[in-house]
Design an enzyme around this catalytic site. Sequence first.
Site, PDB file in Angstrom:
ATOM      1  N   ASP A   1       0.863  -1.187   0.000  1.00 42.59           N
ATOM      2  CA  ASP A   1       0.000   0.000   0.000  1.00 42.59           C
ATOM      3  C   ASP A   1       0.895   1.231   0.000  1.00 42.59           C
ATOM      4  OD1 ASP A   1      -2.287   1.578   0.129  1.00 42.59           O
ATOM      5  OD2 ASP A   1      -2.630   1.267   2.270  1.00 42.59           O
TER       6      ASP A   1
ATOM      7  N   TYR B   1      -5.046   4.254   0.450  1.00 38.24           N
ATOM      8  CA  TYR B   1      -6.061   3.329  -0.082  1.00 38.24           C
ATOM      9  C   TYR B   1      -5.645   2.746  -1.428  1.00 38.24           C
ATOM     10  CZ  TYR B   1      -8.631   6.077   3.388  1.00 38.24           C
ATOM     11  OH  TYR B   1      -9.011   6.732   4.544  1.00 38.24           O
ATOM     12  N   HIS B   2      -4.405   2.231  -1.474  1.00 35.03           N
ATOM     13  CA  HIS B   2      -3.864   1.633  -2.691  1.00 35.03           C
ATOM     14  C   HIS B   2      -3.387   0.195  -2.446  1.00 35.03           C
ATOM     15  CE1 HIS B   2      -2.692   6.005  -3.984  1.00 35.03           C
ATOM     16  NE2 HIS B   2      -3.995   5.788  -4.070  1.00 35.03           N
ATOM     17  N   PRO B   3      -4.206  -0.684  -1.870  1.00 35.07           N
ATOM     18  CA  PRO B   3      -3.742  -2.051  -1.625  1.00 35.07           C
ATOM     19  C   PRO B   3      -3.572  -2.812  -2.938  1.00 35.07           C
ATOM     20  CG  PRO B   3      -6.090  -1.899  -1.191  1.00 35.07           C
ATOM     21  CD  PRO B   3      -5.610  -0.495  -1.448  1.00 35.07           C
TER      22      PRO B   3
END
Length: 565
Positions: free
Chosen positions: A306, A480-482
Amino acid sequence: MTMEADFVVVGAGSGGSAVAYRLAEAGHSVIVVEYGGSDAGPFIQMPGALSYPMNMSRYDWGMQTEPEPHLGGRVLACPRGKVVGGSSSINGMAYVRGHAHDYDHWAEQGADGWGFADVLPYFRRMECWHGAEDAEAAQSTAGIAPNGPTGGGWRGTDGPLHVSRGARDNPLFDAFIQAGGQAGYPLTRDYNGAQQEGFGAMEATIWRGTRWSAAKAYLKPAQATGRVRLVRGLAARVVFNEGWAEGVALTDGRVIRARREVVLAASSLNTPKLLMLSGIGPAGHLAEHGITVLADRPGVGANLQDHLELYLQYASRQPVTLFRYWNLPGKAWVGARWLFTGTGPGASNQFEACAFIRSRAGVDYPDIQYHFLPIAVRYDGQAVAEGHGFQVHVGPMRSKSRGHVRLRSADPADNPLIRFNYMSHPDDWDEFRRCIRLTREVMAQPAMEPFVAKELQPGADAQDDAALDNFIRQHVESAYHPCGTARMGRASDPMAVVDPEGRVIGVNGLRVADSSIFPRITNGNLNAPSIMVGEKIADHILERQPLPRANLEPWINPDWRVAQR
């Protein structure tokens, strides 16, 4: 009850919508399984309302991390779209392809055919870019000539995904860009083109004042062909027959049959969950939950990555920020203007200026990203500065920390267990300290002097490493970049989950087409790369020749070995 189509796609988000569109375009029937509901309504469609849908149970799965040991046990939110369009319907709409070298790294790690020359044609195919004219004048107020060509072979102009730039009416946007130039950084006409490095205008999936999600760009046009059907339901597992994926079982007892293949595009958190529920994953973990092992793939759920970021906030000398609307009458006016005219502050995500810089000499391409926002507020709408303020979102792009996704139980209704192991690598701390100190240099430039009254956070007293580390530990947030939980690689790689054509290793008739397959996280926001994955995997499914490679060389600072800027 059984339904049937040529292909079954699980997830109506960025990757899944793109896959469905291209399969339907080729004449195939597709059933898209989506648990979430409609994307209609102003909270999703109005760009300025972006903080609302990601905090509403109607649109968000409500996932959270386990207590993060290196952040003092903090529990962080993991918003994922539970709605048509998936996370492209609740995200910040920032459009970032990533750097060319990100994809060259993918290829080096075993994702054959996914180097930048291979993926650029798919970015071009998906784009309807509206930034050419603005790109030429983007830095006109800075008094410094921007670098890099625009358009040409770098951008696409007739794809389904509209990509635009904001008007930058607020003077803070151009002041931030100008300050970057004054601090010695390059300016870039187009960070999604030849030159990512530098300060410039930010792009967004916004068109004519509304959010342009994957649902609008891909799914709804695909449905209009009559070959794509959207089925509401929660996927429980993939159904196999002698190692072949034959369909998807839903929790209500329905089974959706695939005559050809099943494609998982349920997000980097739900896709590994569904793989494990289907018997594909680490054998020991599956046995703990009483799941029969179909394929022992220890990489399922591993390699979780992330982006983290800090909000560096400043009090404003001038009443030019969005704080003027941060009250009930102001919000009502913004909403009414957008509803009746499609214009005003509500027509923008308010991320209209950005930057990508290198943290130090010896780093060959940017590893720090900035978003500039003309108000001091968190994504959840909390911690608003009292009075006019603004903030810079800043964070490293290539953390070495890795986490995992595991099953909480064998019940498909349970969210997965998520632990990112944020800040577990010592380099992360040094990189974040650099982020803070480099940002302070930019904000001290003459262009920002008319606007900066004082630093609100971390605050002037936070100077030494210990004080900065304490601030980082308490205030760092997920961007919020998994991604990365079903990593792409060669079949001989024991930790690879899918091969370079997206096929799940160890079974047949099953592919993955979302950010799960990223070997390593890309520079910047992940919606654009996720859509690109859907576009490219669709061509592999259709057994088409890949689009011709685009041998364009990105701009790299010639002094990167000896200079930070």
